[in-house]
Design an enzyme around this catalytic site. Structure first.
Site, PDB file in Angstrom:
ATOM      1  N   ASP A  30      -9.294  -9.879   8.992  1.00  0.00           N
ATOM      2  CA  ASP A  30      -8.777  -8.529   8.722  1.00  0.00           C
ATOM      3  C   ASP A  30      -9.786  -7.414   8.980  1.00  0.00           C
ATOM      4  OD1 ASP A  30      -6.573  -6.912   7.802  1.00  0.00           O
ATOM      5  OD2 ASP A  30      -7.613  -6.616   5.904  1.00  0.00           O
ATOM      6  N   ARG A  36       1.942 -12.333  -0.737  1.00  0.00           N
ATOM      7  CA  ARG A  36       0.605 -12.635  -0.221  1.00  0.00           C
ATOM      8  C   ARG A  36       0.016 -13.902  -0.818  1.00  0.00           C
ATOM      9  NH1 ARG A  36      -1.880  -8.636   3.358  1.00  0.00           N
ATOM     10  NH2 ARG A  36      -0.294  -7.036   3.532  1.00  0.00           N
ATOM     11  N   TYR A  78      -1.396  -3.585  -6.826  1.00  0.00           N
ATOM     12  CA  TYR A  78      -1.233  -4.256  -5.527  1.00  0.00           C
ATOM     13  C   TYR A  78      -2.573  -4.341  -4.776  1.00  0.00           C
ATOM     14  CZ  TYR A  78      -0.318  -5.241  -0.738  1.00  0.00           C
ATOM     15  OH  TYR A  78      -0.407  -5.814   0.503  1.00  0.00           O
ATOM     16  N   ARG A 126       0.843  -1.189   0.000  1.00  0.00           N
ATOM     17  CA  ARG A 126       0.000   0.000   0.000  1.00  0.00           C
ATOM     18  C   ARG A 126       0.885   1.247   0.000  1.00  0.00           C
ATOM     19  NH1 ARG A 126      -1.764   0.621   4.444  1.00  0.00           N
ATOM     20  NH2 ARG A 126      -1.175  -1.260   5.559  1.00  0.00           N
ATOM     21  N   HIS A 165     -10.589  -2.532  11.579  1.00  0.00           N
ATOM     22  CA  HIS A 165      -9.485  -3.348  11.084  1.00  0.00           C
ATOM     23  C   HIS A 165      -9.244  -4.473  12.099  1.00  0.00           C
ATOM     24  CE1 HIS A 165      -5.024  -3.332   9.526  1.00  0.00           C
ATOM     25  NE2 HIS A 165      -5.756  -4.208   8.888  1.00  0.00           N
ATOM     26  N   CYS A 196       0.856  -7.981  11.919  1.00  0.00           N
ATOM     27  CA  CYS A 196       1.146  -8.233  13.343  1.00  0.00           C
ATOM     28  C   CYS A 196       0.495  -9.529  13.813  1.00  0.00           C
ATOM     29  CB  CYS A 196       0.663  -7.084  14.206  1.00  0.00           C
ATOM     30  SG  CYS A 196       1.716  -5.634  14.124  1.00  0.00           S
ATOM     31  N   SER A 232      -1.277  -3.870  10.441  1.00  0.00           N
ATOM     32  CA  SER A 232      -0.958  -4.828   9.376  1.00  0.00           C
ATOM     33  C   SER A 232       0.282  -5.648   9.733  1.00  0.00           C
ATOM     34  CB  SER A 232      -0.673  -4.076   8.077  1.00  0.00           C
ATOM     35  OG  SER A 232      -1.698  -3.149   7.824  1.00  0.00           O
ATOM     36  N   LYS A 274      -9.584  -2.493   1.560  1.00  0.00           N
ATOM     37  CA  LYS A 274      -9.261  -1.337   2.409  1.00  0.00           C
ATOM     38  C   LYS A 274     -10.074  -0.102   2.007  1.00  0.00           C
ATOM     39  CE  LYS A 274      -6.124  -3.702   4.542  1.00  0.00           C
ATOM     40  NZ  LYS A 274      -6.365  -4.174   5.899  1.00  0.00           N
TER      41      LYS A 274
HETATM   42  C1  OXD Z   1      -3.034  -4.685   5.390  1.00  0.00           C
HETATM   43  C2  OXD Z   1      -3.665  -5.835   4.730  1.00  0.00           C
HETATM   44  O1  OXD Z   1      -2.110  -4.092   4.827  1.00  0.00           O
HETATM   45  O2  OXD Z   1      -4.537  -6.443   5.370  1.00  0.00           O
HETATM   46  O3  OXD Z   1      -3.463  -4.344   6.499  1.00  0.00           O
HETATM   47  O4  OXD Z   1      -3.356  -6.143   3.571  1.00  0.00           O
HETATM   48 MN    MN Z   2      -5.126  -5.441   7.171  1.00  0.00          MN
END
Ligand code: OXD
Ligand code: MN
Length: 589
Positions: free
Chosen positions: A278, A366, A198, A70, A227, A251, A249, A207
């Site tokens: 998420d 990913r 992306y 991002r 989130h 974590c 993100s 998002k």
């Molecule tokens: C993030 C994702 O960046 O979930 O938080 O992709």
């Molecule tokens: Mn996320």
């Protein structure tokens, strides 16, 4: 086409007139459509077939090396008044933003196909779900959106019924970082994204819609778009408590959502159910509790670090019918990343693997996979009413100070804990990694309006008749003097969740401290875990001097939101700060 769909048809015509595609394809979400698109991308090289014996239905996509995460500095919230976007967002005036990005869209789909993707975020029949339509020139986006959302005919039928939807326009453009913008127009329920393929920038349901516009819609309509993962914890008596947890993100949200209980717990009958990893949309139900749905239908998870020891459920989920992005491959063409056994031969850029070039898989590589492929997937994820939330958890990567777990005194204190959240930055966004930044409710990159108004919205849920979840803060990442993590994490985190549930059920006493309630001696079950007593003491130890500095910093951070900061939150920060100055018993006495 019936009248309610005329709005959609007119918009599609208008976009086609600007972008000038050779063809327009309305996506129906069928298997046949998916397979045809995969074949087409295998032909163009947008997808590479992986080992179909070991990974049936799995493909690899390599993105442009400059387009792997991002891009927060190129992401804008374009509200009419700058003040409404808040200091937490980059802002551009809507007219300027439209003009800037529309110029890029001019003729950008010439010779290409324009795909029209009707989608629904959330179970197709849920009153909490919201629909959108993404127009894109990327078949990779189409196949990912099919996995991540309820896409196609059913969503179109709902749009026709409702007559409104979020408009998302996307083009990969030239993938030139100089010609890349992700623009949000919350008041127009519109997203425009140009120049990136992306996930977070291009799969607009995720998002952009479910969080940035979703949070804006949620505030207007009295719910929360967060989130957060959603996980169900079933005890040996067969009762399930649902927990929603916010972490920045990368974590470990996906790991926590799919946690495997430690052996002793498994034997005793504990089970874990995955609803989402998420995003969580929550609203008060008639009984005053908060009910949550996962607006997504799939996982767009970080691959590196996903292994048989960290997340066997994720590994099983992605053993078939998965799209991998920017991972490495082995000699026999299996997907590979750091943390897996085996040896990479080709790196994420398609070069022969050479450690001198850095990791084989991109740190933000990913997998995209249907949630239903997860062994712990819960059919409750399809429940139109959502699941009742017993506990909300906030957490971040904090090498020091923050204890393993603490419980807020009440909702207001919990909102303060969420607002004060901080974490070290990770590879999910471009920029330096490992720097501490405040990330209130893990929404810093995703809150579609002024954080001050957002905190006020959170506080507003505390009203007569509300039966709100308890709020906790966890820190799986505290380190000892030797720089090593003190807590083993992963499946062992269930021990902490068990304590939270005991608190929810009124079965654990805890020890009150000025910063929150921590487990009393013996309340965290440690059987079967080789954790020295003084390590546990260190994990829940509270350093008053360190906390005074922290509260001071939290106060300064809150002040950065100016007039829009609710006075109640600043008073709460002062209350905790003052409480810290009073003499008290040792937390873990
Ligand atoms: C993030 C994702 O960046 O979930 O938080 O992709
Ligand atoms: Mn996320």
């Amino acid at each position: 086409m019936t009248s309610k769909l005329e709005v959609l048809a007119r918009w599609v015509d208008q976009i086609a007139a600007t972008t000038r595609p050779a063809k327009i394809h309305w996506c129906d979400g069928s298997d046949a459509e998916y397979h045809a698109l995969v074949q087409q991308m295998l032909h163009t090289g947008d997808l590479i077939e992986l080992n179909q014996q070991t990974h049936p239905g799995c493909y690899l996509h390599r993105s442009h090396p400059s387009d792997v995460a991002r891009v927060e500095h190129l992401t804008f919230v374009c509200t009419e008044h700058e003040e409404d976007a808040g200091p937490n967002n980059h802002w551009m005036a809507p007219a300027d933003a439209h003009a800037k990005i529309d110029a890029l869209f001019e003729g950008c789909m010439e010779g290409r196909t324009m795909y029209v993707i009707p989608y629904c975020m959330g179970p197709i029949d849920s009153p909490l779900s919201r629909c959108g339509v993404e127009i894109t020139d990327s078949p990779y986006v189409v196949v990912n959106m099919r996995t991540m959302t309820r896409m196609g005919a059913a969503a179109l039928a709902r749009i026709e019924r409702e007559g409104h939807f979020v408009k998302g326009l996307h083009s990969t453009g030239e993938l030139d970082p100089e010609r890349r913008f992700i623009m949000h127009f919350p008041e127009e329920l519109t997203i425009k994204s140009y120049g990136s393929g992306y996930g977070g920038n291009a799969l607009l349901g995720k998002k952009c819609h479910a969080l940035r516009l979703g949070s804006f819609q949620a505030r207007r309509e009295g719910w929360l778009a967060e989130h957060m993962l959603i996980v169900g914890i079933e005890n040996p008596q067969g009762q399930t408590h649902y927990v929603a947890a916010a972490f920045p993100s990368a974590c470990g949200k996906t790991n926590l959502a799919m946690l495997i209980p430690p052996e002793g717990y498994r034997k005793n009958g504990w089970r874990v159910w995955t609803i989402g990893d998420d995003i969580c949309w929550m609203r008060p139900g008639e009984d005053g509790r908060l009910y949550a749905i996962n607006p997504e239908a799939g996982f767009f998870g970080v691959a590196p670090g996903t292994s048989a020891s960290s997340n066997p459920n994720a590994l099983t989920s992605i053993s078939h019918d998965t799209i991998f992005t920017n991972v490495a491959v082995t000699a026999d063409n299996q997907p590979w990343w750091e943390g897996l056994p085996g040896t990479p031969v080709t790196d994420w850029q398609g070069r022969p693997y050479d450690p001198a070039n850095g990791p084989a898989a991109h740190p933000n590589s990913r997998f995209t996979v249907s949630a239903k492929q997860c062994p712990t997937w819960s059919s409750k994820a399809e429940d139109a009413q959502g699941v009742p939330i017993s506990a909300i958890v906030f957490g971040g990567r904090r090498p020091s100070l923050l204890p393993l777990v603490m419980e807020a005194q009440d909702w207001t204190h919990g909102v303060l804990m969420g607002a004060a959240m901080g974490s070290e930055t990770t590879a999910a966004a471009t920029g330096a990694v490992g720097v501490l930044r405040r990330d209130s409710m893990a929404m810093k990159p995703f809150c579609g309006y002024h954080y001050g108004d957002y905190f006020k919205h959170w506080l507003s849920f505390d009203k007569p008749g509300a039966k709100l979840p308890k709020i906790f803060h966890v820190n799986w990442f505290r380190k000892g003097r030797d720089g090593k993590f003190l807590w083993p994490g992963f499946g062992e985190n269930l021990r902490v969740l068990e304590w939270m549930i005991a608190r929810v059920e009124g079965k654990a006493r805890g020890v009150e401290t000025p910063i929150g309630t921590v487990p009393a001696t013996g309340e965290l079950k440690l059987e079967g875990l080789d954790l020295p007593r003084d390590t546990l003491a260190e994990l829940i130890n509270i350093d008053p001097a360190g906390w005074q500095t922290e509260l001071q910093a939290i106060g300064e951070y809150l002040d950065s939101f100016g007039d829009r900061l609710p006075a109640r939150l600043r008073q709460e920060q002062q209350r905790v700060h003052q409480a810290l100055q009073m003499p008290r018993k040792a937390a873990n006495a």
